[in-house]
Design a protein around this motif. Structure first.
Motif, PDB file in Angstrom:
ATOM      1  N   LEU A  33     108.592   5.323  26.186  1.00  0.00           N
ATOM      2  CA  LEU A  33     108.980   6.462  27.014  1.00  0.00           C
ATOM      3  C   LEU A  33     107.763   7.283  27.395  1.00  0.00           C
ATOM      4  CD1 LEU A  33     111.937   7.653  24.730  1.00  0.00           C
ATOM      5  CD2 LEU A  33     111.963   5.829  26.444  1.00  0.00           C
ATOM      6  N   GLY A  34     107.859   7.915  28.554  1.00  0.00           N
ATOM      7  CA  GLY A  34     106.779   8.787  28.995  1.00  0.00           C
ATOM      8  C   GLY A  34     107.007   9.227  30.423  1.00  0.00           C
ATOM      9  N   PRO A  35     106.413  10.354  30.822  1.00  0.00           N
ATOM     10  CA  PRO A  35     106.541  10.792  32.213  1.00  0.00           C
ATOM     11  C   PRO A  35     105.778   9.864  33.149  1.00  0.00           C
ATOM     12  CG  PRO A  35     105.006  12.204  31.023  1.00  0.00           C
ATOM     13  CD  PRO A  35     105.607  11.290  30.008  1.00  0.00           C
ATOM     14  N   ASN A  36     105.988  10.034  34.446  1.00  0.00           N
ATOM     15  CA  ASN A  36     105.249   9.239  35.423  1.00  0.00           C
ATOM     16  C   ASN A  36     103.747   9.436  35.233  1.00  0.00           C
ATOM     17  OD1 ASN A  36     107.590   8.308  36.662  1.00  0.00           O
ATOM     18  ND2 ASN A  36     107.672  10.005  38.109  1.00  0.00           N
ATOM     19  N   GLY A  37     103.015   8.325  35.288  1.00  0.00           N
ATOM     20  CA  GLY A  37     101.568   8.398  35.155  1.00  0.00           C
ATOM     21  C   GLY A  37     101.067   8.473  33.726  1.00  0.00           C
ATOM     22  N   ALA A  38     101.964   8.320  32.746  1.00  0.00           N
ATOM     23  CA  ALA A  38     101.554   8.449  31.343  1.00  0.00           C
ATOM     24  C   ALA A  38     100.841   7.209  30.814  1.00  0.00           C
ATOM     25  CB  ALA A  38     102.770   8.753  30.474  1.00  0.00           C
ATOM     26  N   HIS A 200     116.100   0.422  18.717  1.00  0.00           N
ATOM     27  CA  HIS A 200     115.913   0.600  17.277  1.00  0.00           C
ATOM     28  C   HIS A 200     114.801   1.612  17.007  1.00  0.00           C
ATOM     29  CE1 HIS A 200     117.435  -3.729  17.470  1.00  0.00           C
ATOM     30  NE2 HIS A 200     118.412  -3.018  16.961  1.00  0.00           N
ATOM     31  N   THR A 201     113.745   1.530  17.801  1.00  0.00           N
ATOM     32  CA  THR A 201     112.628   2.464  17.684  1.00  0.00           C
ATOM     33  C   THR A 201     112.176   2.863  19.083  1.00  0.00           C
ATOM     34  OG1 THR A 201     111.039   0.627  17.596  1.00  0.00           O
ATOM     35  CG2 THR A 201     111.755   1.558  15.490  1.00  0.00           C
ATOM     36  N   VAL A 202     111.513   4.018  19.171  1.00  0.00           N
ATOM     37  CA  VAL A 202     110.963   4.476  20.446  1.00  0.00           C
ATOM     38  C   VAL A 202     109.549   4.994  20.222  1.00  0.00           C
ATOM     39  CG1 VAL A 202     113.215   5.077  21.433  1.00  0.00           C
ATOM     40  CG2 VAL A 202     111.910   6.816  20.188  1.00  0.00           C
ATOM     41  N   GLY A 203     108.777   4.986  21.294  1.00  0.00           N
ATOM     42  CA  GLY A 203     107.450   5.584  21.288  1.00  0.00           C
ATOM     43  C   GLY A 203     107.307   6.423  22.541  1.00  0.00           C
ATOM     44  N   ILE A 204     106.664   7.559  22.425  1.00  0.00           N
ATOM     45  CA  ILE A 204     106.438   8.433  23.574  1.00  0.00           C
ATOM     46  C   ILE A 204     104.945   8.465  23.870  1.00  0.00           C
ATOM     47  CG2 ILE A 204     106.653  10.776  24.497  1.00  0.00           C
ATOM     48  CD1 ILE A 204     109.070  11.176  22.684  1.00  0.00           C
ATOM     49  N   ILE A 205     104.579   8.099  25.088  1.00  0.00           N
ATOM     50  CA  ILE A 205     103.190   8.115  25.516  1.00  0.00           C
ATOM     51  C   ILE A 205     103.003   9.257  26.503  1.00  0.00           C
ATOM     52  CG2 ILE A 205     103.614   6.412  27.360  1.00  0.00           C
ATOM     53  CD1 ILE A 205     100.782   5.332  26.863  1.00  0.00           C
ATOM     54  N   TYR A 206     101.901   9.972  26.342  1.00  0.00           N
ATOM     55  CA  TYR A 206     101.624  11.123  27.210  1.00  0.00           C
ATOM     56  C   TYR A 206     100.132  11.170  27.468  1.00  0.00           C
ATOM     57  CZ  TYR A 206     101.618  15.976  28.896  1.00  0.00           C
ATOM     58  OH  TYR A 206     101.463  17.110  29.639  1.00  0.00           O
ATOM     59  N   ARG A 207      99.780  11.118  28.754  1.00  0.00           N
ATOM     60  CA  ARG A 207      98.373  11.090  29.149  1.00  0.00           C
ATOM     61  C   ARG A 207      97.607   9.982  28.438  1.00  0.00           C
ATOM     62  NH1 ARG A 207      96.647  17.500  29.819  1.00  0.00           N
ATOM     63  NH2 ARG A 207      98.027  17.905  31.606  1.00  0.00           N
ATOM     64  N   GLY A 208      98.263   8.826  28.326  1.00  0.00           N
ATOM     65  CA  GLY A 208      97.618   7.645  27.780  1.00  0.00           C
ATOM     66  C   GLY A 208      97.639   7.521  26.276  1.00  0.00           C
ATOM     67  N   GLY A 225     111.901  23.917  17.617  1.00  0.00           N
ATOM     68  CA  GLY A 225     112.963  24.448  18.470  1.00  0.00           C
ATOM     69  C   GLY A 225     114.184  24.832  17.675  1.00  0.00           C
ATOM     70  N   ALA A 226     115.267  25.028  18.413  1.00  0.00           N
ATOM     71  CA  ALA A 226     116.492  25.518  17.786  1.00  0.00           C
ATOM     72  C   ALA A 226     117.042  24.527  16.775  1.00  0.00           C
ATOM     73  CB  ALA A 226     117.541  25.783  18.868  1.00  0.00           C
ATOM     74  N   ALA A 227     117.655  25.053  15.758  1.00  0.00           N
ATOM     75  CA  ALA A 227     118.275  24.197  14.749  1.00  0.00           C
ATOM     76  C   ALA A 227     119.512  23.536  15.331  1.00  0.00           C
ATOM     77  CB  ALA A 227     118.644  25.041  13.526  1.00  0.00           C
ATOM     78  N   GLY A 228     119.945  22.489  14.660  1.00  0.00           N
ATOM     79  CA  GLY A 228     121.149  21.794  15.110  1.00  0.00           C
ATOM     80  C   GLY A 228     120.805  20.493  15.793  1.00  0.00           C
ATOM     81  N   PRO A 229     121.822  19.751  16.214  1.00  0.00           N
ATOM     82  CA  PRO A 229     121.601  18.444  16.830  1.00  0.00           C
ATOM     83  C   PRO A 229     120.733  18.553  18.081  1.00  0.00           C
ATOM     84  CG  PRO A 229     123.921  18.766  16.288  1.00  0.00           C
ATOM     85  CD  PRO A 229     123.242  20.079  16.116  1.00  0.00           C
ATOM     86  N   ARG A 230     119.793  17.637  18.208  1.00  0.00           N
ATOM     87  CA  ARG A 230     118.916  17.587  19.382  1.00  0.00           C
ATOM     88  C   ARG A 230     119.067  16.219  20.012  1.00  0.00           C
ATOM     89  NH1 ARG A 230     114.419  20.569  18.936  1.00  0.00           N
ATOM     90  NH2 ARG A 230     114.382  20.456  21.216  1.00  0.00           N
ATOM     91  N   SER A 231     119.084  16.174  21.322  1.00  0.00           N
ATOM     92  CA  SER A 231     119.101  14.888  22.003  1.00  0.00           C
ATOM     93  C   SER A 231     117.667  14.377  22.129  1.00  0.00           C
ATOM     94  CB  SER A 231     119.731  15.026  23.393  1.00  0.00           C
ATOM     95  OG  SER A 231     118.884  15.761  24.256  1.00  0.00           O
ATOM     96  N   LEU A 232     117.537  13.077  22.374  1.00  0.00           N
ATOM     97  CA  LEU A 232     116.209  12.516  22.611  1.00  0.00           C
ATOM     98  C   LEU A 232     115.591  13.150  23.850  1.00  0.00           C
ATOM     99  CD1 LEU A 232     114.065  10.455  21.740  1.00  0.00           C
ATOM    100  CD2 LEU A 232     115.239   8.749  23.150  1.00  0.00           C
ATOM    101  N   GLU A 233     116.413  13.463  24.828  1.00  0.00           N
ATOM    102  CA  GLU A 233     115.904  14.122  26.035  1.00  0.00           C
ATOM    103  C   GLU A 233     115.285  15.473  25.703  1.00  0.00           C
ATOM    104  OE1 GLU A 233     117.481  15.040  30.526  1.00  0.00           O
ATOM    105  OE2 GLU A 233     118.866  15.383  28.873  1.00  0.00           O
ATOM    106  N   ASP A 234     115.934  16.260  24.847  1.00  0.00           N
ATOM    107  CA  ASP A 234     115.396  17.560  24.437  1.00  0.00           C
ATOM    108  C   ASP A 234     114.012  17.394  23.811  1.00  0.00           C
ATOM    109  OD1 ASP A 234     117.688  18.898  25.238  1.00  0.00           O
ATOM    110  OD2 ASP A 234     118.636  18.717  23.261  1.00  0.00           O
ATOM    111  N   VAL A 235     113.917  16.443  22.901  1.00  0.00           N
ATOM    112  CA  VAL A 235     112.667  16.213  22.181  1.00  0.00           C
ATOM    113  C   VAL A 235     111.588  15.716  23.127  1.00  0.00           C
ATOM    114  CG1 VAL A 235     111.583  14.886  20.337  1.00  0.00           C
ATOM    115  CG2 VAL A 235     113.873  15.803  20.033  1.00  0.00           C
ATOM    116  N   PHE A 236     111.955  14.775  23.998  1.00  0.00           N
ATOM    117  CA  PHE A 236     110.996  14.235  24.960  1.00  0.00           C
ATOM    118  C   PHE A 236     110.412  15.351  25.826  1.00  0.00           C
ATOM    119  CE2 PHE A 236     110.156  12.725  29.269  1.00  0.00           C
ATOM    120  CZ  PHE A 236     109.273  11.666  29.044  1.00  0.00           C
ATOM    121  N   LEU A 237     111.269  16.213  26.358  1.00  0.00           N
ATOM    122  CA  LEU A 237     110.789  17.280  27.237  1.00  0.00           C
ATOM    123  C   LEU A 237     109.899  18.254  26.477  1.00  0.00           C
ATOM    124  CD1 LEU A 237     114.053  17.959  29.291  1.00  0.00           C
ATOM    125  CD2 LEU A 237     111.966  16.815  30.082  1.00  0.00           C
ATOM    126  N   GLU A 238     110.239  18.507  25.215  1.00  0.00           N
ATOM    127  CA  GLU A 238     109.413  19.431  24.426  1.00  0.00           C
ATOM    128  C   GLU A 238     108.046  18.821  24.120  1.00  0.00           C
ATOM    129  OE1 GLU A 238     109.515  21.600  20.076  1.00  0.00           O
ATOM    130  OE2 GLU A 238     111.358  21.482  21.242  1.00  0.00           O
TER     131      GLU A 238
END
Length: 242
Positions: A33-38, A200-208, A225-238
């Protein structure tokens, strides 16, 4: 199995991939996972042997992609976001062509090709030239070709682009089946909900650089961030925010 060690790729002064190290086990679905150009597509192109790294090493199914390119490519399949097919072949001829290149026995081709065409709802178009196929139809045909040859490693770059909802659902089921058979799956995707449910597993790449890696639950615990359940999208954006 996929093994990446200290992989680096530079374009002039730009470091597209920066000392990337990771491992994908047999039967594992890994979401990259990663933003465009990552650096996602650059990484996949190096894994597939299309592009050479500046430094570092890549092994696929135990084979060094740089030192043993033909053997490594025979052991893997690569499905890009823009599917390439030979426009003057029919759907049936394309699958026969792939089967012959990768030494799939003729008897198995005769049995499997009709089944795959039916599975992807392409049977009625199997005699038509591929230049008449839509983007989604070409993508489905390429995925069918992967199932025909049963590679040990599959690389997907945005595999669901152009697919309708029914085909996406079928793709998810097929991906799980491929992995259950022991194939390593490396998938770049922007659809974080699919990655959260399927990988099963994910990796986040950012700026290479790889900034997070692990099981989805582990990666979700890496962000504040806030306590409680977090989505993968929440974590990715943070994790990828400025």
């Amino acid at each position: 199995m996929i093994e990446i060690k200290e992989l680096t790729k530079t374009f002039g002064s730009v470091r597209a991939v920066d000392r990337l190290t990771l491992r994908v086990e047999p039967g594992e679905i890994f979401g990259f996972l990663g933003p465009n150009g990552a650096g996602k597509t650059t990484t996949v192109k190096i894994l597939s042997g299309i592009m050479r790294p500046t430094s570092g090493s890549v092994r696929v199914a135990g084979l060094d992609v740089a030192a043993e390119p033909l053997a490594a490519k025979r052991a893997m399949a690569y499905i890009p976001d823009e599917p390439f097919v030979y426009p003057k072949l029919t759907g049936w001829e394309f699958l026969r062509f792939i089967g012959d290149i990768y030494s799939v026995p003729y008897a198995e081709q005769r049995k499997r090709i009709p089944e795959l065409l039916e599975m992807f709802e392409l049977a009625e178009f199997s005699g038509e030239l591929l230049e008449s196929y839509s983007h989604g139809m070409k993508q489905k045909l390429l995925i069918a070709s992967v199932l025909l040859r049963r590679p040990r490693v599959v690389l997907f770059d945005e595999p669901t682009v152009g697919l309708d909802p029914k085909s996406i659902r079928r793709f998810k089921d097929l991906l799980a089946g491929i992995a259950a058979g022991g194939t390593s799956v490396f998938m770049c995707t922007h659809i974080l909900d699919m990655a959260e449910k399927l990988c099963h597993t994910v990796g986040i790449i950012y700026r290479g650089r790889l900034i997070a890696r692990g099981a989805v639950a582990e990666v979700k615990r890496m962000a504040s961030g806030a306590a409680g359940p977090r989505s993968l999208e929440d974590v990715f954006l943070e994790l990828t925010s400025e």
